[in-house]
Scaffold this active site. Structure first.
Site, PDB file in Angstrom:
ATOM      1  N   GLU A 167       2.310   3.609  -3.414  1.00  0.00           N
ATOM      2  CA  GLU A 167       2.909   4.540  -2.460  1.00  0.00           C
ATOM      3  C   GLU A 167       2.122   5.832  -2.248  1.00  0.00           C
ATOM      4  OE1 GLU A 167       7.055   5.022  -3.396  1.00  0.00           O
ATOM      5  OE2 GLU A 167       7.495   2.953  -2.852  1.00  0.00           O
ATOM      6  N   GLU A 351       8.471  -3.838  -2.818  1.00  0.00           N
ATOM      7  CA  GLU A 351       9.690  -3.185  -3.322  1.00  0.00           C
ATOM      8  C   GLU A 351      10.740  -3.172  -2.232  1.00  0.00           C
ATOM      9  OE1 GLU A 351       9.520   0.813  -4.933  1.00  0.00           O
ATOM     10  OE2 GLU A 351       7.726   0.326  -6.090  1.00  0.00           O
TER      11      GLU A 351
HETATM   12  C1  FCB Z   1       9.959   3.903  -4.688  1.00  0.00           C
HETATM   13  C2  FCB Z   1       9.220   3.984  -6.005  1.00  0.00           C
HETATM   14  C3  FCB Z   1       9.985   3.456  -7.175  1.00  0.00           C
HETATM   15  C4  FCB Z   1      11.448   3.795  -7.085  1.00  0.00           C
HETATM   16  C5  FCB Z   1      11.999   3.383  -5.743  1.00  0.00           C
HETATM   17  C6  FCB Z   1      13.477   3.613  -5.592  1.00  0.00           C
HETATM   18  O1  FCB Z   1       9.524   4.921  -3.844  1.00  0.00           O
HETATM   19  O2  FCB Z   1       8.007   3.274  -5.937  1.00  0.00           O
HETATM   20  O3  FCB Z   1       9.379   3.947  -8.335  1.00  0.00           O
HETATM   21  O4  FCB Z   1      11.606   5.145  -7.310  1.00  0.00           O
HETATM   22  O5  FCB Z   1      11.331   4.079  -4.742  1.00  0.00           O
END
Ligand code: FCB
Length: 441
Positions: A167, A351
């Site tokens: 990220e 994610e």
């Molecule tokens: C993302 C992150 C992870 C977690 C999720 C909810 O931005 O990569 O570590 O905090 O959000």
């Protein structure tokens, strides 16, 4: 959960994700101090001032957690290695206990038939490097590549995939402009430099670890859909600026070797000199692209200095943090990423998940129906993209366990498994059981 494995193409991978600082416990095993320890030490930065000293104590409960993963019937586990655990001073002396831990982790996954998907940086910058300017210092590109090489020399022979920096938007903008994550800066020059150096470090590390023979390398960006709050031209322009900073800067750098004009209008004079010459490194070929997706924002024109946008509360159902649930954004990002940036390159949703409104039932079960609906709707969005021919090859749930949710401390819970942070007892929630059934082979 209506969908099952059978609704996805043969070979589509289901996974779960975690990260080192959020679960391991950085008080253990000789890990060095990180800039998150520093950030959390200032009252007001993190809910209740919490840090990752103990977290889920995953460092001591590795086998129990790997068994939970196996019970979830996933194919692959996305974990991260901690820079500060392996190189407590950021460079130089290796903490062999740290490497031994990741060695056990990888072997434990393989023994359970799970593919290890490594992320090299999920935010635990050693404090020593933060003192040298952290992501503002151009030398971080080489520091990161050297650290990546140390990791690959030890576990690179057994990992299935390797991602560089989780990220870039969070590491760059959120941490240096908004000040909401470590190191908590609010400085546009620091932001411009950090955002560029993150991509330079990515490319430098990709080249270094390819040279060690590593394969299946990827970049992971978090994307957030930007919707104008109303029909006005000012709101439309604000949403475009937000989209450019959040999403298009990093995708553009990685896959087009160019930054969007809408970002350069604010950042160009603060970028390090010669930045245009770094795109050869930044665009070093990767084998896949990962997208982390949670929500969208509604934008209108804001006050003050550039970028002059303001977020407005939206009408859709929200998670316990207040993020709107907007699955169409995931489908639209998968399409847009393929069409504008990555073409035939495999994509993964690296994610996706929900900080749900978990309820404890009288029988001890943990009811998280909203999390199950959220996951089901986003899996449906992935299917829609696949039907449109987008080469999406896997989906990773964030997260296996409730964990240290950064500035929200231990208050916001994304896990399929509940963690009692007093006793550290793990209890699978209803979503865990539903997913295990959906992912069954
Ligand atoms: C993302 C992150 C992870 C977690 C999720 C909810 O931005 O990569 O570590 O905090 O959000």
């Amino acid at each position: 959960m209506n969908l099952t494995r059978a609704d996805f193409p043969e070979g589509f991978l289901f996974g779960a994700a975690t990260s080192s600082y959020q679960i391991e416990g950085h008080a253990f095993g000789g890990a060095g101090r990180t800039h998150w320890d520093d950030f959390a030490a200032t009252p007001g930065n993190v809910v209740r001032g919490e840090d990752g000293a103990i977290a889920c104590d995953h460092y001591h409960r590795l086998d129990e957690d790997l068994d939970l993963l196996q019970g979830l019937n996933v194919d692959v586990y996305r974990f991260s290695t901690s820079w500060a655990r392996v190189l407590p001073e950021g460079r130089g002396q290796v903490n062999s206990e740290g490497l031994d831990f990741y060695d056990r982790l990888v072997d434990g996954l393989l023994a359970r038939g799970l593919k290890p998907a490594l992320t090299l940086y999920h935010w635990e910058l050693p404090s020593v490097l933060a003192d040298l300017g952290g992501w503002r210092n151009r030398d971080i590109a080489q520091w990161f590549a050297d650290y990546a090489t140390v990791i690959m020399d030890r576990i690179g022979d057994r990992v299935w995939s390797t991602a560089t920096i989780n990220e870039p938007w969070c590491v760059g903008w959120l941490s240096h402009f908004v000040g909401a994550h470590a190191p908590g800066l609010r400085d546009i020059r620091a932001t411009a430099r950090a955002m560029h150096h993150i991509l330079l470090a990515h490319g430098t590390a990709v080249q270094a670890i390819r040279a060690t023979g590593a394969t299946n390398l990827g970049a992971v960006c978090n994307l957030e859909w930007a919707t104008p709050a109303d029909d006005s031209p000012a709101s439309k322009a604000a949403a475009e600026r937000y989209d450019a900073i959040y999403n298009r800067f990093f995708m553009g750098g990685l896959f087009k070797g160019a930054y969007p004009d809408l970002v350069l209008e604010g950042l160009e004079q603060h970028l390090p000199s010669g930045w245009q010459n770094d795109f050869g490194t930044i665009t070093s070929p990767v084998d896949w692209c990962g997208i982390n997706y949670y929500t969208r924002s509604l934008l209108t024109e804001g006050e003050g200095a550039w970028p002059r946008y303001a977020q407005v509360e939206g009408p859709l159902p929200k998670n316990s943090i207040g993020w709107e649930t907007y699955p169409d954004g995931l489908r639209d990002f998968l399409l847009r990423t393929r069409d504008e940036y990555t073409g035939d390159l495999p994509l993964y949703v690296t994610e996706n998940g929900m900080a749900a409104h978990d309820k404890l039932g009288a029988d001890g079960s943990i009811d998280d129906t909203d999390r199950q609906a959220y996951i089901g709707d986003h899996l449906e969005a992935v299917r829609e993209a696949i039907r449109e021919g987008v080469p999406v090859q896997g989906y990773f749930l964030w997260s296996l366990l409730d964990n240290y949710e950064w500035a929200f401390g231990y208050e916001k819970r994304f896990g399929a498994v509940h963690v009692d942070f007093d006793t550290l007892k793990r209890s699978p929630k209803n979503s865990y059981h539903a997913l295990a059934a959906a992912f069954r082979r």
